[in-house]
Scaffold this active site. Structure first.
Site, PDB file in Angstrom:
ATOM      1  N   ASP A  26       0.824  -1.217   0.000  1.00 21.01           N
ATOM      2  CA  ASP A  26       0.000   0.000   0.000  1.00 21.01           C
ATOM      3  C   ASP A  26       0.862   1.273   0.000  1.00 21.01           C
ATOM      4  O   ASP A  26       1.965   1.278   0.543  1.00 21.01           O
ATOM      5  CB  ASP A  26      -0.910  -0.015   1.237  1.00 21.01           C
ATOM      6  N   ARG A  30      -0.111   7.740  -2.747  1.00 17.06           N
ATOM      7  CA  ARG A  30       0.449   8.842  -1.947  1.00 17.06           C
ATOM      8  C   ARG A  30       1.890   9.130  -2.347  1.00 17.06           C
ATOM      9  O   ARG A  30       2.323  10.276  -2.392  1.00 17.06           O
ATOM     10  CB  ARG A  30       0.373   8.494  -0.451  1.00 17.06           C
ATOM     11  N   ARG A  39      -1.125   9.133 -10.145  1.00 20.11           N
ATOM     12  CA  ARG A  39      -1.140   7.923  -9.312  1.00 20.11           C
ATOM     13  C   ARG A  39      -0.545   6.720 -10.042  1.00 20.11           C
ATOM     14  O   ARG A  39       0.122   5.895  -9.441  1.00 20.11           O
ATOM     15  CB  ARG A  39      -2.581   7.607  -8.871  1.00 20.11           C
ATOM     16  N   HIS A  43       2.007   3.325  -9.139  1.00 19.30           N
ATOM     17  CA  HIS A  43       1.821   1.879  -9.374  1.00 19.30           C
ATOM     18  C   HIS A  43       2.998   1.316 -10.168  1.00 19.30           C
ATOM     19  O   HIS A  43       3.448   0.200  -9.921  1.00 19.30           O
ATOM     20  CB  HIS A  43       0.498   1.619 -10.091  1.00 19.30           C
ATOM     21  N   GLU A  73     -12.379  -4.549  -3.746  1.00 20.30           N
ATOM     22  CA  GLU A  73     -12.958  -3.202  -3.579  1.00 20.30           C
ATOM     23  C   GLU A  73     -12.239  -2.150  -4.425  1.00 20.30           C
ATOM     24  O   GLU A  73     -12.716  -1.015  -4.545  1.00 20.30           O
ATOM     25  CB  GLU A  73     -12.907  -2.772  -2.103  1.00 20.30           C
ATOM     26  N   TRP A  75     -12.088  -1.865  -7.474  1.00 17.76           N
ATOM     27  CA  TRP A  75     -12.886  -1.451  -8.645  1.00 17.76           C
ATOM     28  C   TRP A  75     -13.575  -0.127  -8.379  1.00 17.76           C
ATOM     29  O   TRP A  75     -14.029   0.542  -9.314  1.00 17.76           O
ATOM     30  CB  TRP A  75     -13.954  -2.504  -8.972  1.00 17.76           C
ATOM     31  N   LEU A 137      10.043 -21.068  -5.547  1.00 20.25           N
ATOM     32  CA  LEU A 137       9.265 -20.194  -4.648  1.00 20.25           C
ATOM     33  C   LEU A 137       7.873 -20.157  -5.260  1.00 20.25           C
ATOM     34  O   LEU A 137       7.741 -20.060  -6.481  1.00 20.25           O
ATOM     35  CB  LEU A 137       9.850 -18.760  -4.651  1.00 20.25           C
ATOM     36  N   ARG A 194       2.398  -4.886   6.090  1.00 23.48           N
ATOM     37  CA  ARG A 194       1.634  -3.857   5.376  1.00 23.48           C
ATOM     38  C   ARG A 194       2.456  -2.579   5.345  1.00 23.48           C
ATOM     39  O   ARG A 194       2.842  -2.048   6.397  1.00 23.48           O
ATOM     40  CB  ARG A 194       0.273  -3.570   6.032  1.00 23.48           C
ATOM     41  N   ARG A 200      -4.653  -1.788   9.055  1.00 22.44           N
ATOM     42  CA  ARG A 200      -5.840  -2.605   8.802  1.00 22.44           C
ATOM     43  C   ARG A 200      -5.523  -3.673   7.765  1.00 22.44           C
ATOM     44  O   ARG A 200      -4.483  -3.635   7.112  1.00 22.44           O
ATOM     45  CB  ARG A 200      -7.027  -1.741   8.368  1.00 22.44           C
ATOM     46  N   SER A 202      -7.879  -4.617   5.278  1.00 19.29           N
ATOM     47  CA  SER A 202      -8.515  -4.260   4.001  1.00 19.29           C
ATOM     48  C   SER A 202      -8.949  -5.481   3.186  1.00 19.29           C
ATOM     49  O   SER A 202      -8.680  -5.557   1.983  1.00 19.29           O
ATOM     50  CB  SER A 202      -7.580  -3.363   3.167  1.00 19.29           C
TER      51      SER A 202
END
Ligand code: IPE
Ligand code: IPE
Ligand code: MG
Length: 249
Positions: A26, A30, A39, A43, A73, A75, A137, A194, A200, A202
């Site tokens: 995550d 930002r 954004r 990514h 979520e 989407w 792996l 995370r 959280r 998520s």
């Protein structure tokens, strides 16, 4: 496995190392916004961190690494962001799959892939088939994945078994349930990392992380690197896992 400790001495740790690490990647958006970029460039930068994490896991002989790439979520984001993430998936998969294969890495996608464009579904199928017999792996990419979706798909399969008379409802227990949940064939998730500063889950793995250790860092995913991964493992090694018992395992 040898891992450097804080004083740069090498220490040998054998049995207590995590076998299976899962990461909620995550903070891409930002990271990009802070740099005044779109954004999607977050990514793109995040893909480089994913590569670092994969090769770290491979070089340190983890059995499995599970990366949360796109939630059920996600989407809910703008069409522009979603479609650029999908294009990035196809591009990266097609570009990297031969390197993964050469390194003996087995790729599996967990999640409901039926909602993806046919082009992406084809890329996924080809990649999974190519690397199916690799034993170095297991790399699980959670894409259109939700922990609740996972539990529901188990419930549907069990209901079908009951309907067809192969299973009596009284026979349903944790062992039977586990046979249908994603990644049941792999070692349990020992550690969840995370990035991005949120505390959280998520809707990531729910069933599978009942006894996982959790590690949170404020580092934004594009800034993730091998030394943060190594630090997370050091923290994990100091944890006292009890699994409900009064003694430490
Ligand atoms: C995680 O980074 C990547 C995906 C969910 C696809 P975000 O895009 O959620 O980044 P932030 O949380 O907005 O910074
Ligand atoms: C979790 O991040 C999903 C992935 C990293 C793929 P989100 O950014 O979607 O989570 P929330 O919205 O902050 O809970
Ligand atoms: Mg986020």
């Amino acid at each position: 496995m040898q891992i450097k400790n804080k004083k740069k001495h090498k220490i040998n740790i054998i049995s207590s190392l995590p076998k299976h690490v899962a990461i909620i990647m995550d903070g891409n958006g930002r990271w990009a916004t802070k740099k005044g970029k779109l954004r999607i460039s977050g990514h793109q930068a995040g893909m480089k961190s994913a590569k670092k994490a994969i090769y770290f896991a491979k070089n340190h002989h983890l059995d499995a690494l599970t990366l949360y790439a796109f939630s059920s979520e996600n989407w809910n984001r703008s069409n522009k962001e979603v479609s650029s993430i999908m294009d990035l998936f196809i591009k990266t998969l097609d570009k990297e799959i031969h390197n993964l294969h050469k390194k003996n890495i087995k790729l599996q996608i967990i999640g409901d892939t039926s909602r993806f464009k046919i082009k992406l579904q084809n890329s996924i199928n080809r990649s999974e088939k190519l690397t199916y017999n690799n034993r170095g792996l297991t790399l699980n990419i959670a894409a259109n994945y939700g922990g609740r979706w996972d539990i529901i798909q188990v419930a549907k399969q069990l209901a079908n078994q009951v309907k067809q008379g192969f299973l009596h409802p009284d026979q349903i227990n944790e062992d039977i349930f586990c046979q249908y949940i994603c990644m049941n064939e792999l070692a349990p998730v020992d550690l969840v990392i995370r990035t991005g500063g949120e505390y959280r889950i998520s809707n990531f793995l729910l069933w599978q992380i009942a006894y996982s250790e959790l590690f949170f860092t404020d580092v934004l995913w594009p800034d993730f690197n091998e030394s943060i991964f190594e630090n997370a493992i050091h923290v994990f090694l100091k944890r006292k896992r009890k699994f409900g018992s009064s003694t430490i395992s």
